[in-house]
Design an enzyme around this catalytic site. Structure first.
Site, PDB file in Angstrom:
ATOM      1  N   ASN A   1      -0.984   7.657  -0.628  1.00  0.00           N
ATOM      2  CA  ASN A   1      -0.468   8.703  -1.328  1.00  0.00           C
ATOM      3  C   ASN A   1       0.441   8.018  -2.396  1.00  0.00           C
ATOM      4  O   ASN A   1       1.183   7.025  -2.125  1.00  0.00           O
ATOM      5  CB  ASN A   1       0.568   9.646  -0.547  1.00  0.00           C
ATOM      6  CG  ASN A   1      -0.420  10.238   0.577  1.00  0.00           C
ATOM      7  OD1 ASN A   1      -1.432  10.767   0.399  1.00  0.00           O
ATOM      8  ND2 ASN A   1      -0.024  10.140   1.667  1.00  0.00           N
TER       9      ASN A   1
ATOM     10  N   ASP B   1      -0.054   3.460  12.649  1.00  0.00           N
ATOM     11  CA  ASP B   1       1.007   4.431  12.324  1.00  0.00           C
ATOM     12  C   ASP B   1       1.548   5.003  13.378  1.00  0.00           C
ATOM     13  O   ASP B   1       1.155   5.307  14.542  1.00  0.00           O
ATOM     14  CB  ASP B   1       0.212   5.529  11.501  1.00  0.00           C
ATOM     15  CG  ASP B   1       1.228   6.469  10.751  1.00  0.00           C
ATOM     16  OD1 ASP B   1       0.987   6.167   9.500  1.00  0.00           O
ATOM     17  OD2 ASP B   1       2.065   7.182  11.130  1.00  0.00           O
ATOM     18  N   ILE B   2       2.994   5.246  13.208  1.00  0.00           N
ATOM     19  CA  ILE B   2       3.720   5.998  14.522  1.00  0.00           C
ATOM     20  C   ILE B   2       3.416   7.060  14.712  1.00  0.00           C
ATOM     21  O   ILE B   2       3.763   7.850  15.828  1.00  0.00           O
ATOM     22  CB  ILE B   2       5.392   5.580  13.915  1.00  0.00           C
ATOM     23  CG1 ILE B   2       6.099   5.437  15.185  1.00  0.00           C
ATOM     24  CG2 ILE B   2       5.708   6.618  13.058  1.00  0.00           C
ATOM     25  CD1 ILE B   2       7.448   4.948  15.006  1.00  0.00           C
TER      26      ILE B   2
ATOM     27  N   HIS C   1       0.805   1.237   0.408  1.00  0.00           N
ATOM     28  CA  HIS C   1       0.034   1.258   1.846  1.00  0.00           C
ATOM     29  C   HIS C   1      -1.251   1.995   1.828  1.00  0.00           C
ATOM     30  O   HIS C   1      -1.412   2.864   1.090  1.00  0.00           O
ATOM     31  CB  HIS C   1       0.997   1.888   2.991  1.00  0.00           C
ATOM     32  CG  HIS C   1       1.365   2.909   2.895  1.00  0.00           C
ATOM     33  ND1 HIS C   1       2.845   2.955   2.321  1.00  0.00           N
ATOM     34  CD2 HIS C   1       1.372   4.226   3.258  1.00  0.00           C
ATOM     35  CE1 HIS C   1       3.121   4.440   1.974  1.00  0.00           C
ATOM     36  NE2 HIS C   1       2.004   4.997   2.781  1.00  0.00           N
TER      37      HIS C   1
ATOM     38  N   GLY D   1       2.767  13.306  -1.134  1.00  0.00           N
ATOM     39  CA  GLY D   1       2.980  12.978   0.144  1.00  0.00           C
ATOM     40  C   GLY D   1       3.496  11.534   0.568  1.00  0.00           C
ATOM     41  O   GLY D   1       3.464  11.185   1.711  1.00  0.00           O
ATOM     42  N   GLN D   2       3.651  10.625  -0.555  1.00  0.00           N
ATOM     43  CA  GLN D   2       4.365   9.493  -0.059  1.00  0.00           C
ATOM     44  C   GLN D   2       5.653   9.632   0.337  1.00  0.00           C
ATOM     45  O   GLN D   2       6.647  10.308  -0.203  1.00  0.00           O
ATOM     46  CB  GLN D   2       4.494   8.753  -1.353  1.00  0.00           C
ATOM     47  CG  GLN D   2       4.595   7.124  -1.233  1.00  0.00           C
ATOM     48  CD  GLN D   2       4.443   6.147  -2.413  1.00  0.00           C
ATOM     49  OE1 GLN D   2       4.516   6.444  -3.478  1.00  0.00           O
ATOM     50  NE2 GLN D   2       4.578   4.894  -1.983  1.00  0.00           N
ATOM     51  N   SER D   3       6.025   8.950   1.474  1.00  0.00           N
ATOM     52  CA  SER D   3       7.312   9.146   2.249  1.00  0.00           C
ATOM     53  C   SER D   3       7.944   7.475   2.228  1.00  0.00           C
ATOM     54  O   SER D   3       9.030   7.453   2.516  1.00  0.00           O
ATOM     55  CB  SER D   3       7.085   9.569   3.277  1.00  0.00           C
ATOM     56  OG  SER D   3       6.400   8.950   4.353  1.00  0.00           O
TER      57      SER D   3
ATOM     58  N   HIS E   1      -3.803   4.064   3.945  1.00  0.00           N
ATOM     59  CA  HIS E   1      -3.798   4.774   5.494  1.00  0.00           C
ATOM     60  C   HIS E   1      -5.387   4.485   5.969  1.00  0.00           C
ATOM     61  O   HIS E   1      -6.356   4.843   4.778  1.00  0.00           O
ATOM     62  CB  HIS E   1      -3.668   6.241   5.538  1.00  0.00           C
ATOM     63  CG  HIS E   1      -2.251   6.698   5.087  1.00  0.00           C
ATOM     64  ND1 HIS E   1      -1.498   7.093   6.371  1.00  0.00           N
ATOM     65  CD2 HIS E   1      -1.609   6.876   4.026  1.00  0.00           C
ATOM     66  CE1 HIS E   1      -0.246   7.244   5.670  1.00  0.00           C
ATOM     67  NE2 HIS E   1      -0.189   7.275   4.485  1.00  0.00           N
TER      68      HIS E   1
END
Ligand code: 5GP
Ligand code: ZN
Length: 112
Positions: free
Chosen positions: A85, A30-31, A98, A91-93, A100
Site C-alpha cells: 500500500n 503481521d500482528i 513493506h 491503506g498504508q499505515s 504483505h
C-alpha cells in the site's frame, strides 16, 4: 529512523514473530493477520514506500521478491497475494516500505 515502528522491529527493540532475516531484509508475521498466512517483508534500510524506490535502491526490492519466492516455496504456498500500500488513501499505515504476503483463503478482485 528512530521513530519508525518497523525500524524498531528490525532492531529488535519491539518483539516480532520472525519468519526470515538476511543482510538486506526482515520478514515477520503481521500482528493482525488478514489470511491464514500473512507476513510482511521489509528492507532493513528505511525506505518510506514504493514511491521512494529509485534506480539506486531498487536492487533491494528485487532481492525482497526473490526472498518472497523462496519463502513461499519453502512454505508450500502455491497461490498467494503480494501487496504494498502506498499512501494513506491506499491503506498504508506504517511508512516503512513493506510487502504483505497473504495466502490460505479465497481472495476477491478488485481489492477493496
Ligand atoms: P499497511 O497498513 O501500512 O499496509 O501495513 C502495516 C501492517 O503492519 C498492518 O497489516 C499491521 O497489522 C501491521 N502491524 C502494525 N503494527 C505492527 C506490530 O507492532 N507488529 C507487527 N508484527 N505488525 C504490525
Ligand atoms: Zn523504518
Amino acid at each position: 529512523m528512530s521513530d519508525c515502528l518497523f525500524c524498531k522491529i528490525i532492531a529488535g527493540e519491539i518483539p516480532s514473530s520472525k519468519v526470515y532475516e538476511d543482510d538486506l531484509c526482515y520478514a515477520f508475521n503481521d500482528i493482525d493477520p488478514q489470511a491464514p498466512t500473512h507476513f510482511l517483508v521489509v528492507p532493513k534500510a528505511h525506505i518510506p514506500s514504493v514511491s521512494a524506490v529509485t534506480e539506486e535502491n531498487a536492487p533491494i526490492v528485487g532481492h525482497i521478491f526473490a526472498v518472497i519466492a523462496k519463502l513461499t516455496g519453502e512454505l508450500g504456498l502455491e497461490s498467494y497475494r503480494v501487496v504494498s500500500n502506498i499512501g494513506a488513501q491506499a491503506g498504508q499505515s506504517v511508512f516503512h516500505l513493506h510487502f504483505h504476503v497473504l495466502s490460505g483463503r479465497d481472495m476477491t478482485w478488485p481489492p477493496g
